[in-house]
Design an enzyme around this catalytic site. Structure first.
Site, PDB file in Angstrom:
ATOM      1  N   SER A 149       0.811  -1.217   0.000  1.00  0.00           N
ATOM      2  CA  SER A 149       0.000   0.000   0.000  1.00  0.00           C
ATOM      3  C   SER A 149       0.845   1.268   0.000  1.00  0.00           C
ATOM      4  CB  SER A 149      -0.963   0.014   1.191  1.00  0.00           C
ATOM      5  OG  SER A 149      -0.267   0.061   2.420  1.00  0.00           O
TER       6      SER A 149
ATOM      7  N   TYR B  72      -0.578   4.450   7.796  1.00  0.00           N
ATOM      8  CA  TYR B  72       0.243   3.241   7.720  1.00  0.00           C
ATOM      9  C   TYR B  72       1.073   3.237   6.440  1.00  0.00           C
ATOM     10  CZ  TYR B  72       1.258  -1.799   7.426  1.00  0.00           C
ATOM     11  OH  TYR B  72       1.872  -3.020   7.321  1.00  0.00           O
ATOM     12  N   ALA B  73       0.425   3.522   5.310  1.00  0.00           N
ATOM     13  CA  ALA B  73       1.127   3.530   4.033  1.00  0.00           C
ATOM     14  C   ALA B  73       2.232   4.579   4.006  1.00  0.00           C
ATOM     15  CB  ALA B  73       0.137   3.772   2.897  1.00  0.00           C
ATOM     16  N   ALA B  74       1.941   5.782   4.535  1.00  0.00           N
ATOM     17  CA  ALA B  74       2.940   6.850   4.533  1.00  0.00           C
ATOM     18  C   ALA B  74       4.142   6.493   5.396  1.00  0.00           C
ATOM     19  CB  ALA B  74       2.300   8.150   5.017  1.00  0.00           C
ATOM     20  N   SER B  75       3.876   5.906   6.561  1.00  0.00           N
ATOM     21  CA  SER B  75       4.981   5.553   7.461  1.00  0.00           C
ATOM     22  C   SER B  75       5.849   4.461   6.854  1.00  0.00           C
ATOM     23  CB  SER B  75       4.435   5.113   8.818  1.00  0.00           C
ATOM     24  OG  SER B  75       3.675   3.921   8.718  1.00  0.00           O
ATOM     25  N   LYS B  76       5.222   3.494   6.210  1.00  0.00           N
ATOM     26  CA  LYS B  76       5.991   2.422   5.591  1.00  0.00           C
ATOM     27  C   LYS B  76       6.711   2.903   4.332  1.00  0.00           C
ATOM     28  CE  LYS B  76       5.145  -1.266   8.170  1.00  0.00           C
ATOM     29  NZ  LYS B  76       6.189  -2.141   8.742  1.00  0.00           N
TER      30      LYS B  76
END
Length: 260
Positions: free
Chosen positions: A143, A156-160
């Site tokens: 994602s 979540y996507a931004a942090s990963k």
């Protein structure tokens, strides 16, 4: 034996992917040092994958706390005398929503766990990894490359995604010490969280679970999603010497849903 003689730290050991990674380490001849916030999860996994206790050590660990990260790394050195790899599974993935409804205080917490927590744990392992070289394996997410249509997990996507960017810098910085840094990017991964999503959605909509699962798999080249175990196999490979020339790379494990 892919990991014979290796000591691998695994963060985020719970019922799903972390458990599967730890199991793969022990199965393939390695010693697994287990970390997670919940001690009961660690004890359950250790008892299942290593009944006699010879090949596991464990310590309740919150990766937002630098001292606890250092303690987990110290346990690996104390018990097994080395650190050969660290597999970062620990993550906060239960923050849902997009930008319009964002609670940025929660976003900060997600980033503290997923990005900074992973970096804290990596840094704590560096003294051990530098002794003979080794591997850092980050569990990211598909994602961060393409948002799924079924759920919105922008934080979540931004942090990963930030963590994948950090991987490139770490691979360059740590390469002279023969430390490799790579990322595994799962898509929909059949295990406890996705099973719960399918069951909940099917119950909410009054449709069969097979219909909900079909929505997830319709864009996949293979007819079924990757499992937690499939992602664990990729992590074990990247942790091993068979991947000795691979660094700074992202490996999609997603049954062909997204191809790059």
């Amino acid at each position: 034996m892919l990991l014979a003689g290796k000591t691998v730290i695994v963060s985020g050991v719970g019922a799903g992917l972390g458990h599967q990674v730890a199991a793969a380490v022990v199965r393939d001849g390695g010693d697994a040092v287990l970390g997670a916030r919940t001690a009961a999860n660690l004890a359950r996994t250790a008892a299942e994958i290593d009944p006699d206790g010879r090949h596991t050590a464990r310590l309740a660990t919150d990766i937002t706390d630098e001292a606890q990260c250092e303690a987990l790394a110290a346990l690996a050195l104390e018990r097994f005398g080395r650190i050969d790899a660290v597999v970062h599974v620990a993550a906060w993935d239960s923050c849902f929503g997009g930008i319009e409804d964002a609670d940025f205080a929660t976003w900060q917490s997600v980033i503290d766990v997923n990005l900074l927590g992973t970096l804290r744990m990596t840094r704590a392992c560096l003294p051990g990894l530098k002794e003979r070289g080794g591997s850092v394996v980050i569990i990211g997410t598909q994602s961060s490359l393409a948002a799924p249509s079924q759920v919105r997990q922008a934080a979540y996507a931004a942090s990963k995604g930030a963590l994948t960017s950090a991987m490139y810098s770490m691979a360059q910085e740590l390469g002279p010490h023969r430390i490799r840094v790579n990322t595994v990017l799962p898509g929909w991964m059949w295990g406890p969280p996705v099973q719960a999503y399918v069951q909940f959605t099917a119950h909410s909509e009054g449709v069969p679970e097979a219909e909900v699962l079909g929505r997830l798999t319709e864009r996949m080249a293979l007819p079924e999603p990757a499992t937690d175990g499939d992602v664990a196999e990729a992590a074990a490979f990247l942790a091993s010497d068979r991947a000795r020339a691979i660094t700074g790379q992202s490996l999609l494990v997603n049954a062909g849903e997204l191809m790059r």
